[in-house]
Motif scaffolding. Structure first.
Motif, PDB file in Angstrom:
ATOM      1  N   ARG A   1       0.426   2.879  -9.970  1.00 51.36           N
ATOM      2  CA  ARG A   1       1.483   3.745 -10.876  1.00 51.36           C
ATOM      3  C   ARG A   1       1.964   4.704  -9.900  1.00 51.36           C
ATOM      4  O   ARG A   1       3.288   4.777  -9.787  1.00 51.36           O
ATOM      5  CB  ARG A   1       0.828   4.500 -11.969  1.00 51.36           C
ATOM      6  N   ARG A   2       1.396   5.386  -8.934  1.00 50.34           N
ATOM      7  CA  ARG A   2       2.019   6.143  -7.882  1.00 50.34           C
ATOM      8  C   ARG A   2       2.981   5.747  -6.962  1.00 50.34           C
ATOM      9  O   ARG A   2       4.114   6.214  -6.759  1.00 50.34           O
ATOM     10  CB  ARG A   2       0.808   6.966  -7.243  1.00 50.34           C
ATOM     11  N   ILE A   3       2.577   4.400  -6.610  1.00 47.18           N
ATOM     12  CA  ILE A   3       3.333   3.721  -5.951  1.00 47.18           C
ATOM     13  C   ILE A   3       4.494   3.197  -6.397  1.00 47.18           C
ATOM     14  O   ILE A   3       5.758   3.311  -5.793  1.00 47.18           O
ATOM     15  CB  ILE A   3       2.600   2.365  -5.264  1.00 47.18           C
ATOM     16  N   GLY A   4       4.451   3.030  -7.833  1.00 45.42           N
ATOM     17  CA  GLY A   4       5.622   2.758  -8.675  1.00 45.42           C
ATOM     18  C   GLY A   4       6.392   3.767  -8.681  1.00 45.42           C
ATOM     19  O   GLY A   4       7.668   3.524  -8.665  1.00 45.42           O
ATOM     20  N   GLU A   5       6.100   4.819  -8.954  1.00 44.89           N
ATOM     21  CA  GLU A   5       6.779   6.211  -8.890  1.00 44.89           C
ATOM     22  C   GLU A   5       7.661   6.254  -7.710  1.00 44.89           C
ATOM     23  O   GLU A   5       8.781   6.707  -7.807  1.00 44.89           O
ATOM     24  CB  GLU A   5       5.830   7.375  -9.415  1.00 44.89           C
ATOM     25  N   HIS A   6       6.849   6.169  -6.697  1.00 46.77           N
ATOM     26  CA  HIS A   6       7.522   6.305  -5.242  1.00 46.77           C
ATOM     27  C   HIS A   6       8.753   5.519  -5.017  1.00 46.77           C
ATOM     28  O   HIS A   6       9.706   5.725  -4.647  1.00 46.77           O
ATOM     29  CB  HIS A   6       6.585   6.104  -4.139  1.00 46.77           C
TER      30      HIS A   6
ATOM     31  N   SER B   1       7.891   8.345   7.373  1.00 48.94           N
ATOM     32  CA  SER B   1       7.733   9.625   6.544  1.00 48.94           C
ATOM     33  C   SER B   1       7.571   9.318   4.952  1.00 48.94           C
ATOM     34  O   SER B   1       8.093  10.249   4.127  1.00 48.94           O
ATOM     35  CB  SER B   1       9.411  10.326   6.725  1.00 48.94           C
ATOM     36  N   THR B   2       6.746   8.183   4.704  1.00 48.32           N
ATOM     37  CA  THR B   2       6.341   8.237   3.480  1.00 48.32           C
ATOM     38  C   THR B   2       4.736   8.100   3.417  1.00 48.32           C
ATOM     39  O   THR B   2       4.328   7.783   4.437  1.00 48.32           O
ATOM     40  CB  THR B   2       7.078   6.886   2.760  1.00 48.32           C
ATOM     41  N   PHE B   3       4.249   7.862   2.432  1.00 46.10           N
ATOM     42  CA  PHE B   3       2.791   7.980   1.883  1.00 46.10           C
ATOM     43  C   PHE B   3       2.270   6.613   2.053  1.00 46.10           C
ATOM     44  O   PHE B   3       2.701   5.541   1.296  1.00 46.10           O
ATOM     45  CB  PHE B   3       2.574   8.623   0.837  1.00 46.10           C
ATOM     46  N   ALA B   4       1.044   6.387   2.726  1.00 44.36           N
ATOM     47  CA  ALA B   4       0.344   5.297   2.683  1.00 44.36           C
ATOM     48  C   ALA B   4      -1.008   5.297   1.866  1.00 44.36           C
ATOM     49  O   ALA B   4      -1.613   6.440   2.083  1.00 44.36           O
ATOM     50  CB  ALA B   4      -0.064   4.817   4.111  1.00 44.36           C
ATOM     51  N   TYR B   5      -1.052   4.422   1.050  1.00 42.90           N
ATOM     52  CA  TYR B   5      -2.490   4.326   0.062  1.00 42.90           C
ATOM     53  C   TYR B   5      -3.228   3.244   0.677  1.00 42.90           C
ATOM     54  O   TYR B   5      -2.914   2.648   1.784  1.00 42.90           O
ATOM     55  CB  TYR B   5      -2.071   4.272  -1.266  1.00 42.90           C
TER      56      TYR B   5
ATOM     57  N   TRP C   1       0.788  -1.244  -0.008  1.00 42.72           N
ATOM     58  CA  TRP C   1      -0.113  -0.193  -0.050  1.00 42.72           C
ATOM     59  C   TRP C   1       0.847   1.405   0.096  1.00 42.72           C
ATOM     60  O   TRP C   1       0.552   2.254   0.158  1.00 42.72           O
ATOM     61  CB  TRP C   1      -0.922   0.019   1.166  1.00 42.72           C
ATOM     62  N   GLY C   2       1.924   0.915  -0.622  1.00 43.49           N
ATOM     63  CA  GLY C   2       2.915   2.315  -0.572  1.00 43.49           C
ATOM     64  C   GLY C   2       4.151   1.957   0.445  1.00 43.49           C
ATOM     65  O   GLY C   2       4.248   1.135   0.973  1.00 43.49           O
ATOM     66  N   LEU C   3       5.290   2.858  -0.014  1.00 48.72           N
ATOM     67  CA  LEU C   3       6.534   2.658   1.069  1.00 48.72           C
ATOM     68  C   LEU C   3       6.249   2.767   2.624  1.00 48.72           C
ATOM     69  O   LEU C   3       6.939   2.227   3.327  1.00 48.72           O
ATOM     70  CB  LEU C   3       7.451   4.005   0.512  1.00 48.72           C
TER      71      LEU C   3
ATOM     72  N   SER D   1       3.320  14.152  -1.952  1.00 43.88           N
ATOM     73  CA  SER D   1       3.149  15.358  -2.515  1.00 43.88           C
ATOM     74  C   SER D   1       1.478  15.596  -2.501  1.00 43.88           C
ATOM     75  O   SER D   1       0.902  14.618  -1.998  1.00 43.88           O
ATOM     76  CB  SER D   1       3.427  15.517  -4.075  1.00 43.88           C
ATOM     77  N   VAL D   2       1.148  16.706  -3.139  1.00 44.00           N
ATOM     78  CA  VAL D   2      -0.166  17.004  -3.245  1.00 44.00           C
ATOM     79  C   VAL D   2      -0.999  16.121  -4.201  1.00 44.00           C
ATOM     80  O   VAL D   2      -2.157  15.500  -4.049  1.00 44.00           O
ATOM     81  CB  VAL D   2      -0.615  18.333  -3.802  1.00 44.00           C
ATOM     82  N   VAL D   3       0.042  15.378  -5.100  1.00 43.13           N
ATOM     83  CA  VAL D   3      -0.858  14.533  -6.032  1.00 43.13           C
ATOM     84  C   VAL D   3      -1.257  13.278  -5.228  1.00 43.13           C
ATOM     85  O   VAL D   3      -2.354  12.639  -5.605  1.00 43.13           O
ATOM     86  CB  VAL D   3       0.532  14.260  -7.008  1.00 43.13           C
ATOM     87  N   ASP D   4      -0.364  12.851  -4.289  1.00 40.82           N
ATOM     88  CA  ASP D   4      -0.791  11.650  -3.499  1.00 40.82           C
ATOM     89  C   ASP D   4      -1.935  11.897  -2.565  1.00 40.82           C
ATOM     90  O   ASP D   4      -2.790  11.076  -2.689  1.00 40.82           O
ATOM     91  CB  ASP D   4       0.418  11.209  -2.677  1.00 40.82           C
ATOM     92  N   ALA D   5      -1.855  13.093  -2.035  1.00 38.21           N
ATOM     93  CA  ALA D   5      -3.100  13.653  -1.129  1.00 38.21           C
ATOM     94  C   ALA D   5      -4.397  13.377  -2.112  1.00 38.21           C
ATOM     95  O   ALA D   5      -5.555  12.941  -1.497  1.00 38.21           O
ATOM     96  CB  ALA D   5      -2.865  14.850  -0.629  1.00 38.21           C
TER      97      ALA D   5
END
Length: 555
Positions: free
Chosen positions: A148-153, A124-128, A116-118, A386-390
């Motif tokens: 895709r966003r988790i891949g980019e992270h 200090s990383t984002f949770a989807y 679900w993300g890093l 980032s705001v993209v993640d939020a």
């Protein structure tokens, strides 16, 4: 009839050959240079270096130097092929990653569990959202965007393979290890979500990994602690558990992780873990399913495997079964010696060794390790939060909200001037964000009491009760059930009041309810994050729609 049969045979053989020819590790428009790099690197490697490529060792970026130095020794002396990072922080991991890569003769493949993300592993990383939450979303394009966003992270942090998605079909509500990590119990929905997630990640240049083959969704035990048994027939496993794998493989899946499971219908040797079964790894995954991507064992230090053979011996058995990468070996020097000896004694052929090592090298080229660049730490935190993640998290959580019951159109709440509304908090977590958002629409009183009689008395003056069930959102394994006392109180409050029950945990919590007859409204919000609480409050007052669909059945 003969012509029809001949045509059937021809089509079947053609289909099998085509399945076998799919190679998800090839960069098609760079095939010549891709192959040239792999062959040239392989030609320079000693036997020990080739065997070293088969190992991926675990490390915490929070570990002291005494532990990370041991990994550096394995890189220098045993030529290991990869590292899987676990707990720690992004800046520490980036720094350690660069140090490891600098001393490795062949660039290391870096892996993580970032389902679900890093944030699954790093601070200090984002949770989807958990997979179960994503499983409720009816628009698979949102799931693809999350992947895709988790891949980019992952790529930003120098990670090349994310051990995700979990494609287990969670048909056992009491599964102690999968649960929320699954997209649900319906094979079609799980498959669609898995494909979307995989495509998103692989578009970002990250290798996806389907796990836990041949299927860990219907167990009541944890392979970290024991060897679970899957007692289904081969026909059932073929039609349910293997269904997502067939579809993902046809869509270009990069890798598979083989679980430590006892599957009597697939492996006749009693108690032999699936991870070291040649019948399952080579016969089924490579043969019947035609998979040509990388094959990883699940961690070899897990009890499901470690209790079967000694360290080193389990690694050799896993390689002989057909695995390419030996994950988290307990004794790499010993395992490497056993592999070298098996090669010299012709137990392992040159062809067999080359097949796995070259697959690893092909994967390394595909993720860009033929032109490795160190991870830069400038603006790392900002890039990973980032705001993209939020915005995407909000979109995903909003799309998951599920209205399970709406008697007499109680939702959304209307005619607020006629309503006196109470909020009651059950569970072990806070619902302050939920209450604050509810109060953005009208007056809502937070009612508390130390006894059932106290609640019944206080709630008499209210004509609507919103009861939020809040459980910890720290990770998907946290307890999710009502206590016996909460169930008794819930039934009585619902019997004497107009109640909207809003559940901020996994759907299986509702299995403990004998009846929802006295609840006018039931909402499944899946998680207790601040955003989930805000969005669910908005749904109650009509600012959001509940378009989600329950990913599991609740009777």
């Amino acid at each position: 009839m003969k012509l029809n049969f001949a045509l059937f045979v021809t089509l079947t053989v053609t289909t099998l050959l085509q399945a076998q020819q799919i190679n998800p590790l090839i960069v098609e428009d760079e095939y010549a240079s891709h192959k040239r790099w792999v062959d040239s690197v392989y030609a320079t490697m000693s036997l020990q270096e080739k065997d070293g490529q088969l190992f991926m060792v675990d490390v915490f970026s929070s570990d002291p130097a005494s532990k990370t130095d041991k990994v550096k020794e394995l890189i220098k002396n045993n030529y290991i092929g990869g590292v899987i990072f676990s707990k720690g922080g992004p800046n520490r991991q980036a720094k350690l990653n660069n140090e490891f890569q600098e001393i490795s003769k062949i660039p290391l493949m870096i892996g993580m569990d970032a389902e679900w993300g890093l944030a699954m592993r790093l601070d200090s990383t984002f949770a989807y959202p958990w997979n179960m939450t994503l499983g409720a979303i009816t628009d698979d394009r949102i799931v693809e965007k999350v992947g895709r966003r988790i891949g980019e992270h992952s790529k930003r942090l120098g990670v090349h393979i994310n051990f995700a998605p979990v494609v287990d079909i969670n048909t056992n509500p009491k599964n102690p290890i999968i649960g929320n990590r699954s997209f649900g119990e319906d094979k079609e929905n799980v498959t669609r979500k898995s494909i979307a997630f995989m495509k998103g990640m692989q578009q970002a240049g990250i290798l996806a990994n389907a796990k836990h083959f041949p299927g860990h969704g219907d167990t009541d035990s944890d392979s970290h602690k024991t060897l679970p048994t899957i007692s289904f027939t081969k026909m059932r496993i073929d039609s349910v558990e293997l269904y997502p794998y067939r579809r993902l493989i046809s869509e270009g899946l990069s890798s598979v992780m083989v679980a430590h499971l006892n599957v009597p219908s697939l492996e006749e040797r009693t108690g032999l873990p699936s991870s070291i079964s040649k019948t399952i790894v080579t016969g089924m995954l490579k043969g019947e399913l035609g998979f040509n991507g990388l094959i990883f064992t699940d961690a070899l230090n897990m009890k499901g495997a470690a209790d079967f053979k000694q360290p080193g011996e389990i690694d050799l058995a896993a390689f002989l079964a057909g695995n390419d990468v030996l994950l988290i070996s307990e004794d790499i020097p010993k395992a490497q010696d056993l592999l070298v000896n098996a090669y010299r004694e012709e137990v392992i052929s040159e062809e067999r060794l080359a097949r796995s090592v070259k697959k690893i090298l092909y994967a390394k080229y595909k993720v860009g390790l033929h032109s490795y660049e160190p991870v830069t730490t400038s603006y790392l935190y900002e890039d990973l939060n980032s705001v993209v993640d939020a915005a995407l998290y909000e979109e995903a959580m909003a799309a998951s909200l599920t209205v399970l019951k709406n008697d007499q159109a109680i939702l959304p709440i209307k005619n607020l001037e006629d309503k006196k509304i109470a909020y009651v908090n059950f569970g072990d977590a806070e619902g302050n964000t939920f209450l604050t958002q509810l109060r953005m629409y009208t007056a809502v009183d937070h009612v508390t009491a130390n006894s059932l009689d106290g609640y019944i008395e206080k709630l008499k003056e209210y004509n609507y009760v919103i009861l939020g069930f809040h459980r910890s959102n720290d990770n998907p394994w946290k307890d999710y059930q009502f206590t016996d006392k909460e169930l008794v109180w819930l039934y009585e409050i619902a019997r004497t009041n107009t109640v909207i029950l809003d559940v901020f945990t996994r759907p299986y919590a509702l299995l403990d309810l004998k009846s929802t007859a006295n609840f006018e409204g039931v909402i499944m919000s899946y998680q207790n994050s601040d955003m989930a609480q805000q969005l669910s409050a908005q749904l109650i007052f009509g600012a959001r729609e509940g378009s989600g669909k329950l990913p599991v059945s609740l009777g």
